[in-house]
Write an enzyme that holds these catalytic residues in place. Structure first.
Site, PDB file in Angstrom:
ATOM      1  N   SER A  57      -6.464 -17.689 -10.985  1.00 13.03           N
ATOM      2  CA  SER A  57      -7.922 -17.566 -11.045  1.00 13.03           C
ATOM      3  C   SER A  57      -8.590 -18.892 -11.383  1.00 13.03           C
ATOM      4  O   SER A  57      -9.790 -19.061 -11.161  1.00 13.03           O
ATOM      5  CB  SER A  57      -8.328 -16.521 -12.081  1.00 13.03           C
ATOM      6  OG  SER A  57      -7.841 -15.245 -11.747  1.00 13.03           O
ATOM      7  N   GLY A 238      -8.521 -13.077  -9.296  1.00 15.30           N
ATOM      8  CA  GLY A 238      -8.442 -14.166  -8.335  1.00 15.30           C
ATOM      9  C   GLY A 238      -9.629 -15.105  -8.448  1.00 15.30           C
ATOM     10  O   GLY A 238     -10.615 -14.809  -9.125  1.00 15.30           O
ATOM     11  N   GLY A 240     -12.787 -17.828  -6.969  1.00 16.19           N
ATOM     12  CA  GLY A 240     -13.799 -17.915  -5.922  1.00 16.19           C
ATOM     13  C   GLY A 240     -14.983 -16.996  -6.117  1.00 16.19           C
ATOM     14  O   GLY A 240     -15.094 -16.262  -7.107  1.00 16.19           O
ATOM     15  N   CYS A 266     -10.818  -7.951 -12.909  1.00 16.16           N
ATOM     16  CA  CYS A 266     -11.426  -9.265 -12.720  1.00 16.16           C
ATOM     17  C   CYS A 266     -12.069  -9.383 -11.330  1.00 16.16           C
ATOM     18  O   CYS A 266     -13.087  -8.758 -11.063  1.00 16.16           O
ATOM     19  CB  CYS A 266     -10.393 -10.354 -12.986  1.00 16.16           C
ATOM     20  SG  CYS A 266     -11.103 -11.847 -13.709  1.00 16.16           S
ATOM     21  N   GLN A 270     -15.210  -7.097  -9.276  1.00 15.77           N
ATOM     22  CA  GLN A 270     -16.326  -7.571  -8.457  1.00 15.77           C
ATOM     23  C   GLN A 270     -16.248  -6.994  -7.044  1.00 15.77           C
ATOM     24  O   GLN A 270     -17.275  -6.649  -6.443  1.00 15.77           O
ATOM     25  CB  GLN A 270     -16.333  -9.098  -8.437  1.00 15.77           C
ATOM     26  CG  GLN A 270     -16.564  -9.713  -9.803  1.00 15.77           C
ATOM     27  CD  GLN A 270     -16.049 -11.141  -9.912  1.00 15.77           C
ATOM     28  OE1 GLN A 270     -15.736 -11.794  -8.915  1.00 15.77           O
ATOM     29  NE2 GLN A 270     -15.945 -11.639 -11.142  1.00 15.77           N
ATOM     30  N   PHE A 311     -18.249 -15.146 -12.302  1.00 15.43           N
ATOM     31  CA  PHE A 311     -19.161 -14.279 -11.569  1.00 15.43           C
ATOM     32  C   PHE A 311     -19.140 -12.896 -12.210  1.00 15.43           C
ATOM     33  O   PHE A 311     -18.194 -12.544 -12.924  1.00 15.43           O
ATOM     34  CB  PHE A 311     -18.751 -14.174 -10.093  1.00 15.43           C
ATOM     35  CG  PHE A 311     -18.880 -15.470  -9.341  1.00 15.43           C
ATOM     36  CD1 PHE A 311     -20.012 -15.758  -8.596  1.00 15.43           C
ATOM     37  CD2 PHE A 311     -17.854 -16.410  -9.363  1.00 15.43           C
ATOM     38  CE1 PHE A 311     -20.135 -16.939  -7.905  1.00 15.43           C
ATOM     39  CE2 PHE A 311     -17.965 -17.613  -8.684  1.00 15.43           C
ATOM     40  CZ  PHE A 311     -19.106 -17.879  -7.947  1.00 15.43           C
ATOM     41  N   HIS A 356      -8.712  -9.117 -18.414  1.00 14.76           N
ATOM     42  CA  HIS A 356      -7.278  -9.154 -18.119  1.00 14.76           C
ATOM     43  C   HIS A 356      -6.494  -8.280 -19.105  1.00 14.76           C
ATOM     44  O   HIS A 356      -6.097  -8.751 -20.168  1.00 14.76           O
ATOM     45  CB  HIS A 356      -6.767 -10.593 -18.184  1.00 14.76           C
ATOM     46  CG  HIS A 356      -7.208 -11.453 -17.053  1.00 14.76           C
ATOM     47  ND1 HIS A 356      -6.366 -11.807 -16.015  1.00 14.76           N
ATOM     48  CD2 HIS A 356      -8.401 -12.004 -16.773  1.00 14.76           C
ATOM     49  CE1 HIS A 356      -7.029 -12.560 -15.153  1.00 14.76           C
ATOM     50  NE2 HIS A 356      -8.269 -12.699 -15.593  1.00 14.76           N
ATOM     51  N   GLU A 358      -3.506  -7.301 -18.935  1.00 16.36           N
ATOM     52  CA  GLU A 358      -2.062  -7.570 -19.001  1.00 16.36           C
ATOM     53  C   GLU A 358      -1.690  -8.406 -20.216  1.00 16.36           C
ATOM     54  O   GLU A 358      -0.513  -8.532 -20.556  1.00 16.36           O
ATOM     55  CB  GLU A 358      -1.580  -8.258 -17.718  1.00 16.36           C
ATOM     56  CG  GLU A 358      -1.841  -9.744 -17.610  1.00 16.36           C
ATOM     57  CD  GLU A 358      -3.296 -10.103 -17.415  1.00 16.36           C
ATOM     58  OE1 GLU A 358      -3.693 -11.230 -17.777  1.00 16.36           O
ATOM     59  OE2 GLU A 358      -4.054  -9.249 -16.910  1.00 16.36           O
TER      60      GLU A 358
END
Length: 382
Positions: A57, A238, A240, A266, A270, A311, A356, A358
């Site tokens: 990410s 991820g 972007g 995450c 979105q 974002f 997250h 995890e």
């Protein structure tokens, strides 16, 4: 974009960090010597730097560590979340001179240099973080050794670098071929996980719950997803701008139409927001670190969570929304700034969170979300 000289150095070279608004910080090289460009962001975690560096990410981002002393535990071979370091650059104030941990194999400086990651040390990271909080995340360049030049020339090069807004990056970090993470113990379910920049610990957490995880490329089609006969579908974290992720959105909408149990984290949160018809927007400086307070509005419980996002989803906090796939509501919210941190559908088995669970690195407060995913699949099977 990074140009570097790989390998460890015996003496740090002069280095300069140039922000796109003209603010300049000077220090010494850390890691590889050369130049690099990306989006300047800060991470508030005091530990877990190895997991941060290898989180896909962070692709195209230059990470500023707010903790003043970094590198104490060195680098080991067990904690990476992917096969390489993904950050474009690294900024620390006071790097450890000698690591001290029984698992350490090499120093952080050596690892950065060996992987060609250009960094800078000796920087007032508190002043830099305050600047980014006030002005927002922005483009930055780090230059060291022979890459150092006139300040005006370096600033011009920073302004030529691409921006994060509008960047479509998930396919650059995702797996190119499908692979399988087998269930630990008795196999109970099969999950198709769409890799948009997945961390290694995520399928591990599912495997620990008896799930066989088929990790698919970001370019996977609906047919690819259902070819594994999944009991549930997962969309990963991820890098972007989610506004560019039209293909994953269309795949998720097809999953929602089939009412297959769905979980996203995450970037996946979105994607769910867009699939339901909500917009997304760029945060001023984002949430990054392992100490972000979030409230689960379905239980009232407050949990400390690990974040890495710039974002967010633009969904109403004060009402249930009607979507093409039934009613939806905001399930989690950040207590620092009221940013949407989770979504859930009320009429079918689908939910997501912006952080997250995890816990690599980070607190384990949100581990229950994997159990919630299992419960959805059990309910669907029943």
């Amino acid at each position: 974009m990074t140009t570097s000289t790989r390998g460890a150095r015996t003496q740090a070279a002069p280095a300069v960090l140039v922000l796109e608004d003209g603010r300049i910080f000077r220090g010494r090289s850390y890691g590889a010597v050369g130049e690099t460009f990306g989006e300047a962001v800060f991470s508030t975690g005091m530990t877990g730097y190895q997991e941060t560096l290898t989180d896909p990410s962070y692709h195209k981002q230059v990470v500023v560590m707010t903790a003043p002393h970094v590198g104490n535990t060195g680098v080991n071979d067990e904690d990476p979340e992917s096969a390489r370091i993904w950050v474009s650059g690294y900024v620390v104030r006071d790097p450890a001179r000698v690591p001290s941990n029984w698992r350490a194999k090499r120093t952080l400086d050596e690892e950065l240099a060996n992987q060609g990651v250009v960094g800078i040390s000796g920087v007032d990271t508190r002043a830099l973080t305050r600047h980014l909080r006030e002005r927002g995340a922005m483009r930055v360049g780090i230059f060291s050794g022979e890459a150092v030049a006139d300040d005006a020339a370096l600033l011009a090069r920073v302004k030529e670098a691409p921006q994060m807004k509008g960047a479509n990056l998930s396919a650059e970090v995702a797996t190119k071929e499908t692979y399988v993470v087998p269930a630990i113990g008795t196999k109970k379910f099969t999950v198709a996980a769409v890799d948009l920049g997945i961390k290694g610990m995520t399928p591990q957490r599912m495997a620990e719950r008896g799930i066989e995880v088929h990790v698919l490329p970001a370019t996977a089609t609906v047919e690819d997803v259902y070819a594994v006969n999944p009991d549930g579908v997962f969309f990963s974290n991820g890098p972007g701008d989610p506004a560019t992720a039209d293909h994953p959105v269309s795949v998720m909408q097809a999953v929602l139409e089939r009412r297959t149990p769905l979980f996203g984290i995450c970037f996946g949160n979105q994607i769910l927001g867009r699939a339901l018809g909500f917009g997304t927007y760029k945060l001023k400086y984002g949430h990054r670190g392992i100490n972000q307070p979030v409230q689960d509005r379905t239980t009232g419980k407050v949990e400390v969570t690990a974040h890495n996002h710039g974002f967010a989803v633009d969904a109403p906090l004060d009402k249930v929304s009607e979507t093409p796939y039934g009613r939806a509501e905001v399930s989690h919210v950040c207590l620092n700034d009221q940013v949407v941190e989770g979504l859930q559908l009320l009429d079918q088995p689908a939910f997501s969170v912006q952080y997250h669970p995890e816990a690599a690195a980070g607190p384990h407060d949100a581990a229950y979300l994997f159990d919630r995913f299992v419960q959805l699949m059990e309910g669907q099977r029943a």
